[in-house]
Scaffold this active site. Structure first.
Site, PDB file in Angstrom:
ATOM      1  N   SER A 100      -0.828  66.252   7.360  1.00  0.00           N
ATOM      2  CA  SER A 100       0.472  65.721   6.939  1.00  0.00           C
ATOM      3  C   SER A 100       1.041  66.491   5.756  1.00  0.00           C
ATOM      4  CB  SER A 100       0.337  64.247   6.532  1.00  0.00           C
ATOM      5  OG  SER A 100      -0.048  63.468   7.635  1.00  0.00           O
ATOM      6  N   PHE A 143       0.140  56.991  -2.624  1.00  0.00           N
ATOM      7  CA  PHE A 143      -1.276  57.114  -2.993  1.00  0.00           C
ATOM      8  C   PHE A 143      -1.471  58.149  -4.104  1.00  0.00           C
ATOM      9  CE2 PHE A 143      -1.308  56.541   1.823  1.00  0.00           C
ATOM     10  CZ  PHE A 143      -1.050  55.191   1.718  1.00  0.00           C
ATOM     11  N   HIS A 179       5.938  62.452   1.716  1.00  0.00           N
ATOM     12  CA  HIS A 179       6.343  61.182   2.315  1.00  0.00           C
ATOM     13  C   HIS A 179       6.914  60.222   1.273  1.00  0.00           C
ATOM     14  CE1 HIS A 179       4.024  63.063   5.420  1.00  0.00           C
ATOM     15  NE2 HIS A 179       4.138  62.063   6.265  1.00  0.00           N
ATOM     16  N   ARG A 191       7.816  69.084   2.993  1.00  0.00           N
ATOM     17  CA  ARG A 191       6.354  69.192   2.869  1.00  0.00           C
ATOM     18  C   ARG A 191       5.849  70.537   3.384  1.00  0.00           C
ATOM     19  NH1 ARG A 191       4.067  65.662   7.934  1.00  0.00           N
ATOM     20  NH2 ARG A 191       6.029  65.535   9.049  1.00  0.00           N
ATOM     21  N   ARG A 232       8.892  63.789   4.166  1.00  0.00           N
ATOM     22  CA  ARG A 232       8.365  63.939   5.514  1.00  0.00           C
ATOM     23  C   ARG A 232       9.344  64.538   6.527  1.00  0.00           C
ATOM     24  NH1 ARG A 232       8.818  60.248   9.816  1.00  0.00           N
ATOM     25  NH2 ARG A 232       7.329  60.623  11.488  1.00  0.00           N
ATOM     26  N   GLU A 252      -8.611  58.247  -3.343  1.00  0.00           N
ATOM     27  CA  GLU A 252      -7.643  58.948  -4.185  1.00  0.00           C
ATOM     28  C   GLU A 252      -8.008  58.904  -5.669  1.00  0.00           C
ATOM     29  OE1 GLU A 252      -6.879  56.592  -1.960  1.00  0.00           O
ATOM     30  OE2 GLU A 252      -5.827  57.672  -0.367  1.00  0.00           O
ATOM     31  N   ASP A 255       7.031  54.180   9.053  1.00  0.00           N
ATOM     32  CA  ASP A 255       5.815  53.568   8.496  1.00  0.00           C
ATOM     33  C   ASP A 255       6.121  52.337   7.637  1.00  0.00           C
ATOM     34  OD1 ASP A 255       3.943  55.099   9.726  1.00  0.00           O
ATOM     35  OD2 ASP A 255       3.616  56.467   8.041  1.00  0.00           O
TER      36      ASP A 255
END
Lengths: 279, 315
Positions: free
Chosen positions: B40, B86, B112, B13, B170, B61, B120
């Site tokens: 993020s 998302f 991610h 990322r 991530r 989104e 998560d």
């Protein structure tokens, strides 16, 4: 104005004939928004002579409730976007006039596909943001159905536009109080739309006579004067679904149903031929 | 000695974030949107340098995808940033109608992705996004292998006209693709030549495939490792060329085997050169919480799993 009214009558004839020819499509909302499209394309929109996707330096229009494509196609054709004869291809194989509008076949006048409801306000706001970045002072217009306001994305977009002072957009909601399954109050009561948009931070204009051409022009011109003042502008435009054809009014049943031969003849008899001529 | 030694370690990322920063400096049409995950997505520097070209849309989104589609009208090149889940599943119809069907030049940048999201858990570990995106006509799907390649890909998609899905992750991950290695959308990279078996890997799995191949080299097994950074359009020629030589194939992806890279490779092989194939990926299940390494091991995506699969196919 008389010519504009005659134009609107021709558009209604086109809508009925197009939908009848393929026994599918959405005449009710199309007839109800005929004055809006006539006012928009014949009076209000500042347009360049040639259609380009980017539309720099000209006003843009987005149809979010894409199912009323018949009225848009008729008006686009009759304002020089493509040959009027092409209206005869509506919903037929290999046509540019798809059931719901799309850029996919390159139809001039269309800048995004619509049909799946609730997406057009976001797209119109995005185009308005691009205009601001480009220091382009022309405006962005968009049209929505009232039933469409049941989609959550509309309110995401409404929140965004007000929160970010997107004040170069004029959204119009076709408030005919009807959707496929019945009246909007039967299907999902939405309460007071004016208060809802106000609460979301929009400048709200209410147009009581959305099938009165002079009133529609006046309302759109008024809306223009309200742009550039830090708030997005919305017109709640009250219309009659099926306007102009007596047996199509006062019911939701003509939302997406085509007239048969007899019903077409009856409807056209109420809308005499015009100097513009049928396609 | 490995041809592609570990040069360092960084999250992919950050490759996106650094690529975006560079684009901010070089391409005035590039704009960025984010749905409350700018930190993020490592978009902070772009935002700092180009506040007028950044749109914070909040946790919305669907609206972000629509705004991005609209921004293309007027010549902007929008990069949307949020987590992979998302960026795809949540907004599939917005992407389908307003971006893909409408042919809009939007770059959907998704972080991610996959199991290596880690702790998560399954709500955020999308393992279906490659499938969702590759099914959309006209959508380009790119899943780079490391930090350097993610940066290269970010720069490359700005110059490519059309909708793109850029998938990255991530965790800190080994950097091994040289900065000066040519990145071309749609061109697979043979990272290690071999004659016994072809391993087609994408994303984080490319490094693991290389480790497996290099370790097996000591046992006299010659593994060809091919980096499929572009899943669509797939480099069919490279796939056919490799298996013509090796006659066996393995695919590795941090994704459900249903709908992922493996299926795309299987289609090319069965239509052109039917070849025994083993697909390494997540087998039609959701993920769960854990560290990236624990998850890769539990779901059968570790270096050892790849080695075992290779040896089994060569029996």
């Amino acid at each position: 104005m008389d010519t504009h009214k005659e134009f609107a009558r021709q558009v209604r004839r086109d809508i009925l004939r197009m939908v009848h020819a393929v026994q599918s499509g959405h005449p009710g909302g199309s007839l109800g928004c005929t004055e809006y499209f006539t006012a928009l394309y014949r009076v209000v929109l500042k347009r360049n002579s040639t259609f380009t996707m980017d539309g720099k330096g000209e006003d843009l229009f987005f149809l979010s409730n894409g199912h009323i494509s018949p009225v848009w196609y008729s008006v686009l054709a009759r304002t020089g976007h493509f040959p009027v004869s092409e209206l005869a291809t509506f919903r037929k194989l290999n046509t540019r006039l798809q059931g719901h509008p799309t850029t996919h076949e390159g139809l001039p006048g269309v800048r995004v596909a619509s049909g799946s409801l609730g997406q057009g306000l976001s797209v119109a706001i995005g185009a308005a943001l691009a205009k601001k970045l480009n220091q382009d002072e022309s405006l962005v217009y968009c049209l929505h159905g009232d039933g469409e306001l049941q989609e959550g994305q509309i309110w995401e977009a409404a929140m965004y536009a007000a929160g970010n002072k997107v004040d170069n957009i004029i959204a119009t909601v076709d408030v005919n109080g009807k959707q496929i399954d019945g009246s909007t109050d039967e299907v999902l009561p939405m309460g007071n739309l004016s208060e809802k948009f106000s609460a979301f931070g929009w400048d709200v204009l209410v147009l009581e006579q959305g099938n009165n051409l002079e009133e529609v022009v006046r309302s759109l011109e008024l809306a223009k004067t309200r742009t550039g003042k830090g708030k997005p502008v919305v017109i709640l435009m009250k219309t009659e679904m099926g306007a102009g054809v007596d047996f199509m009014m006062g019911t939701h049943k003509w939302h997406g149903v085509a007239p048969n031969d007899e019903q077409l003849a009856n409807a056209l008899a109420q809308l005499p031929e015009t100097s513009f001529g049928d396609y | 000695m490995s041809t592609y030694p570990k040069l360092g370690e960084k999250d992919t990322r950050s490759g996106f974030g650094d690529g975006l920063t560079e684009l901010g400096r070089t391409n005035p049409n590039v704009v960025a949107l984010c749905a409350d995950l700018a930190g993020s997505l490592k978009m902070d520097q772009f935002i700092k340098e180009n506040p007028e070209r950044y749109f914070q849309v909040g946790i919305a989104e669907a609206n972000m995808m629509g705004l991005a589609a609209g921004l293309t009208i007027g010549g902007k090149i929008p990069f949307t940033g949020t987590f992979a889940n998302f960026s795809t599943g949540r907004v599939y119809d917005q992407i389908r109608q307003s971006i893909a069907y409408s042919g809009k030049n939007v770059k959907i940048c998704a972080s991610h992705a996959g199991l290596t999201l880690g702790e998560d858990g399954a709500t955020h570990q999308i393992l279906e996004d490659i499938g969702l995106m590759k099914m959309l006509p006209g959508m380009t799907v790119i899943c780079p292998a490391d930090y350097n390649q993610t940066k290269q890909a970010t720069l490359a998609i700005a110059d490519y006209e059309g909708p793109v899905y850029l998938r990255f992750g991530r965790p800190k991950w080994p950097i091994f693709i040289p900065e000066n290695m040519l990145f071309e959308i749609g061109k697979a990279q043979v990272l290690k030549e071999g004659k016994d078996i072809s391993v087609f890997a994408t994303g984080h799995m490319v490094w693991l495939a290389l480790q497996a191949a290099e370790s097996l080299a000591n046992q006299g097994v010659s593994v060809e490792v091919i980096n499929i950074h572009t899943i669509k359009p797939l480099d069919r020629e490279a796939v056919v060329k490799s298996v013509t030589k090796t006659g066996k194939a393995i695919t590795c992806e941090e994704h459900n085997v249903l709908g992922g890279l493996g299926e795309s490779i299987a289609a090319v092989l069965s239509e052109n050169i039917p070849t025994p194939l083993k697909m390494i990926g997540v087998n039609d299940t959701f993920g769960e919480s854990g560290t990236p390494d624990q998850l890769l091991e539990k779901y059968g995506l570790s270096v050892e799993n790849i080695q075992t699969a290779i040896l089994n196919m060569l029996k």
